[in-house]
Scaffold this active site. Structure first.
Site, short mmCIF file in Angstrom:
data_model
loop_
_atom_site.label_atom_id
_atom_site.label_comp_id
_atom_site.label_asym_id
_atom_site.label_seq_id
_atom_site.Cartn_x
_atom_site.Cartn_y
_atom_site.Cartn_z
N ASP A 19 7.29 3.22 3.70
CA ASP A 19 7.70 3.01 2.31
C ASP A 19 6.49 3.02 1.37
O ASP A 19 5.41 2.59 1.75
CB ASP A 19 8.44 1.67 2.20
CG ASP A 19 9.22 1.54 0.90
OD1 ASP A 19 9.51 2.57 0.28
OD2 ASP A 19 9.53 0.41 0.51
N ASN A 21 5.56 5.85 -0.81
CA ASN A 21 4.99 7.14 -1.20
C ASN A 21 5.11 7.39 -2.71
O ASN A 21 4.16 7.83 -3.36
CB ASN A 21 5.68 8.28 -0.45
CG ASN A 21 5.38 8.29 1.03
OD1 ASN A 21 4.38 7.73 1.48
ND2 ASN A 21 6.25 8.91 1.81
N TRP A 24 2.86 5.14 -4.77
CA TRP A 24 1.47 5.56 -4.57
C TRP A 24 1.14 6.71 -5.51
O TRP A 24 0.07 6.73 -6.14
CB TRP A 24 1.28 5.97 -3.11
CG TRP A 24 -0.12 6.34 -2.71
CD1 TRP A 24 -1.09 5.50 -2.24
CD2 TRP A 24 -0.69 7.65 -2.73
NE1 TRP A 24 -2.25 6.22 -1.96
CE2 TRP A 24 -2.02 7.54 -2.25
CE3 TRP A 24 -0.21 8.91 -3.09
CZ2 TRP A 24 -2.87 8.63 -2.13
CZ3 TRP A 24 -1.06 10.01 -2.98
CH2 TRP A 24 -2.38 9.86 -2.51
N ASN A 67 19.20 8.19 1.07
CA ASN A 67 18.23 8.91 0.25
C ASN A 67 18.82 10.13 -0.48
O ASN A 67 18.18 10.68 -1.38
CB ASN A 67 17.03 9.36 1.09
CG ASN A 67 16.10 8.23 1.47
OD1 ASN A 67 15.38 8.31 2.47
ND2 ASN A 67 16.10 7.15 0.70
#
Length: 241
Positions: A19, A21, A24, A67
């Site tokens: 978790d 990404n 970031w 998702n």
């Protein structure tokens, strides 16, 4: 032995919820897909670290059944990334003794991606140094539901009776029926939830929630988490001697 290897007995099977990404990337003023590409590169480092860490089985959560709710742009980008990952990493995975398996429902995935997944599984089927399982269009509840349907069909067709159904029987119908249950589940990015990941298999797993975003989750931090696991007392419902 590398300095960050784990000399003591550690987990044989580690599962990771990768978790962070998107966050970031956003911290760097970049689109979310930039973070997903960085996360894919991090996978290689962690896979390559596993033999030195004593990890035989690594299961990673790449794309969940939930998702699909993300934007079409992000979903399409992720599907493209999965295809590129297989193309780019296939030779290295074969060379490094990694056996790859995919779990999850493949029905919603496009035919080209499914064909590439099948081919990678076949190409690496003789490997045994590391068993890498990639959860793609996977959800724990969905997996148990599909397993229950297959089990019900066996009963309906007379190959099983209801008296023969127990936890071990149901486990044989799960996507992970050839794998041991995970010893340790790691979630990165500071979130403290399991997000429908390996619900059945993780009944007795240890959990570690770390603040590091997945693209920054280094081999050194992986070693630290495994060392922490080695200090835990796993009793599986019993009492310590």
């Amino acid at each position: 032995m590398p300095k960050d290897a784990i000399p003591t007995i550690g987990p044989a099977h580690v599962a990771i919820i990768m978790d962070g990404n998107g966050r970031w990337a956003q911290k760097r003023g970049r689109p979310r897909l930039f973070g997903h590409h960085a996360g894919a590169r991090r996978v290689r480092e962690i896979v390559e670290a596993c033999p030195d860490m004593g990890v035989k089985y690594l299961t990673i959560f790449a794309f969940s059944t939930e998702n699909w709710k993300r934007t079409q742009v992000e979903v399409a980008g992720l599907m493209s990334l999965f295809r590129k990952y297989i193309e780019r990493e296939a030779k290295a995975l074969v060379r490094n003794g990694v056996r790859v398996r995919f779990i999850g429902d493949r029905i919603r995935l496009d035919e080209k991606l499914v064909a590439m997944m099948d081919e990678l599984e076949l190409l690496t089927s003789h490997n045994d140094l590391i068993h890498l399982t990639i959860a793609l269009n996977y959800g724990g509840r969905d997996e148990v539901t599909r397993a229950a349907k297959r089990l019900a069909l066996e009963i309906e067709q007379g190959r099983l009776t209801h008296d023969e159904v127990d936890a071990e029987t149901l486990s044989r119908f799960l996507d992970t029926h050839v794998l041991p249950d995970p010893d340790l589940v790691i979630r990165t990015s500071g979130e403290a939830r399991i997000s429908n990941f390996l619900l059945w298999q993780s009944a007795y797993a240890e959990y570690e929630f770390v603040d590091t975003l997945w693209p920054d989750f280094s081999r050194t931090e992986f070693a630290r988490v495994l060392a922490s696991y080695g200090k835990r007392d796993r009793r599986f419902g019993a009492v310590s001697a």
